[in-house]
Design a protein around this motif. Sequence first.
Motif, PDB file in Angstrom:
ATOM      1  N   ILE A 140       0.817  -1.211   0.000  1.00 54.70           N
ATOM      2  CA  ILE A 140       0.000   0.000   0.000  1.00 54.70           C
ATOM      3  C   ILE A 140       0.853   1.264   0.000  1.00 54.70           C
ATOM      4  CG2 ILE A 140      -0.341   0.240   2.500  1.00 54.70           C
ATOM      5  CD1 ILE A 140      -3.309   0.920   1.780  1.00 54.70           C
ATOM      6  N   ASP A 141       2.068   1.218   0.554  1.00 51.07           N
ATOM      7  CA  ASP A 141       2.956   2.384   0.480  1.00 51.07           C
ATOM      8  C   ASP A 141       3.191   2.785  -0.973  1.00 51.07           C
ATOM      9  OD1 ASP A 141       3.128   2.034   3.205  1.00 51.07           O
ATOM     10  OD2 ASP A 141       5.319   2.114   3.285  1.00 51.07           O
ATOM     11  N   THR A 142       3.476   1.796  -1.819  1.00 51.68           N
ATOM     12  CA  THR A 142       3.721   2.065  -3.238  1.00 51.68           C
ATOM     13  C   THR A 142       2.482   2.642  -3.907  1.00 51.68           C
ATOM     14  OG1 THR A 142       5.287   0.227  -3.322  1.00 51.68           O
ATOM     15  CG2 THR A 142       4.459   1.038  -5.425  1.00 51.68           C
ATOM     16  N   VAL A 143       1.318   2.107  -3.577  1.00 57.55           N
ATOM     17  CA  VAL A 143       0.057   2.589  -4.161  1.00 57.55           C
ATOM     18  C   VAL A 143      -0.188   4.039  -3.770  1.00 57.55           C
ATOM     19  CG1 VAL A 143      -2.453   2.316  -4.088  1.00 57.55           C
ATOM     20  CG2 VAL A 143      -0.990   0.300  -4.300  1.00 57.55           C
ATOM     21  N   LEU A 144       0.020   4.362  -2.504  1.00 53.47           N
ATOM     22  CA  LEU A 144      -0.205   5.736  -2.043  1.00 53.47           C
ATOM     23  C   LEU A 144       0.782   6.714  -2.680  1.00 53.47           C
ATOM     24  CD1 LEU A 144      -0.832   4.997   1.737  1.00 53.47           C
ATOM     25  CD2 LEU A 144      -2.538   5.694   0.055  1.00 53.47           C
ATOM     26  N   LYS A 145       2.028   6.287  -2.853  1.00 55.20           N
ATOM     27  CA  LYS A 145       3.014   7.143  -3.521  1.00 55.20           C
ATOM     28  C   LYS A 145       2.632   7.372  -4.974  1.00 55.20           C
ATOM     29  CE  LYS A 145       6.816   5.725  -0.496  1.00 55.20           C
ATOM     30  NZ  LYS A 145       8.026   4.878  -0.346  1.00 55.20           N
ATOM     31  N   ASP A 146       2.151   6.318  -5.629  1.00 50.75           N
ATOM     32  CA  ASP A 146       1.733   6.414  -7.033  1.00 50.75           C
ATOM     33  C   ASP A 146       0.639   7.450  -7.212  1.00 50.75           C
ATOM     34  OD1 ASP A 146       1.476   5.669  -9.797  1.00 50.75           O
ATOM     35  OD2 ASP A 146      -0.216   4.379  -9.261  1.00 50.75           O
ATOM     36  N   PHE A 147      -0.276   7.528  -6.251  1.00 51.76           N
ATOM     37  CA  PHE A 147      -1.399   8.460  -6.351  1.00 51.76           C
ATOM     38  C   PHE A 147      -1.126   9.801  -5.660  1.00 51.76           C
ATOM     39  CE2 PHE A 147      -4.113   4.503  -6.857  1.00 51.76           C
ATOM     40  CZ  PHE A 147      -4.384   4.739  -8.191  1.00 51.76           C
ATOM     41  N   GLY A 148       0.086  10.003  -5.163  1.00 54.88           N
ATOM     42  CA  GLY A 148       0.433  11.271  -4.519  1.00 54.88           C
ATOM     43  C   GLY A 148      -0.231  11.481  -3.178  1.00 54.88           C
ATOM     44  N   LEU A 149      -0.515  10.399  -2.457  1.00 54.11           N
ATOM     45  CA  LEU A 149      -1.191  10.482  -1.169  1.00 54.11           C
ATOM     46  C   LEU A 149      -0.280  10.174   0.027  1.00 54.11           C
ATOM     47  CD1 LEU A 149      -4.444   8.544  -2.135  1.00 54.11           C
ATOM     48  CD2 LEU A 149      -4.328  10.976  -1.588  1.00 54.11           C
ATOM     49  N   TYR A 150       0.826   9.550  -0.221  1.00 55.98           N
ATOM     50  CA  TYR A 150       1.662   8.982   0.837  1.00 55.98           C
ATOM     51  C   TYR A 150       2.053  10.013   1.904  1.00 55.98           C
ATOM     52  CZ  TYR A 150       5.627   6.571   3.024  1.00 55.98           C
ATOM     53  OH  TYR A 150       6.490   5.999   3.922  1.00 55.98           O
ATOM     54  N   ASP A 151       2.443  11.200   1.493  1.00 60.44           N
ATOM     55  CA  ASP A 151       2.980  12.187   2.423  1.00 60.44           C
ATOM     56  C   ASP A 151       1.933  12.775   3.360  1.00 60.44           C
ATOM     57  OD1 ASP A 151       5.529  11.866   1.419  1.00 60.44           O
ATOM     58  OD2 ASP A 151       5.365  13.538   0.004  1.00 60.44           O
TER      59      ASP A 151
END
Length: 239
Positions: A140-151
């Motif tokens: 899920i970390d990768t998915v959130l980074k892909d969508f610009g949500l991780y930070d």
Amino acid sequence: MDGKGIKGIIFDYGGTIDTNGIHWMELIWESYLHHDIPVSLSDFKEIYIFVEKQLEIRKYIEQDYNFYDVLKTKIGIQIRCLCSRFSCDIDESRLLPYSEDIADECYRYVQDVLKDNKPVIRRLSENYKLGIVSNFYGNIDTVLKDFGLYDYFNVIVDSGLEGIRKPNPEIYRIGIERLGLQSEETIVVGDSFTNDIVPAKTVGCKAIWLNNKDKIQHKSMERKPDAIISSLVELEHLL
């Protein structure tokens, strides 16, 4: 709903942030219909559930897979299972390329939903500690980074890495502890009454049910949500 004393919000991910309350089984089925995949709804549901259980057990999904990779992988497995178990009218070699078309369609759907939901998450992150507790595949970390949500998230709890899944309330206790908060300071937001609302209330959190399809509450009526919304955009007005 009284939001006084709330310092953190824990979100479910799949079906909540990415689809605004629409279950992924329903979204993928609609795409199957759009591409004229020759399978009945009952057979599709059986395979969908079977594949999801297999994804929990086997490492089909790598940690560096973004969400398009996830979709393409799981839909490819679905189609192979459909062809082998139900003898679809089209052979696997002809049907399998549709997995990319379906993945494309579903991925675009998420991108459209996030045009509205991403600004909500960003604004909430300015005033609250945010976390995610999700039944996912370890990436899920990768998915959130892909969508610009991780930070925007202080804490991310992925069942695929923790070895514990909702509706076990312990996974929410993990999220609350890592946020450095108490249960009474935390709101849980999710689309599943069973997987989100009931365990959130069990551990003492307030809970907001994302229910845009008039879904019926389940047996545990004592675990009522503190509020019901039909989209994440409504969330800001409650706090």
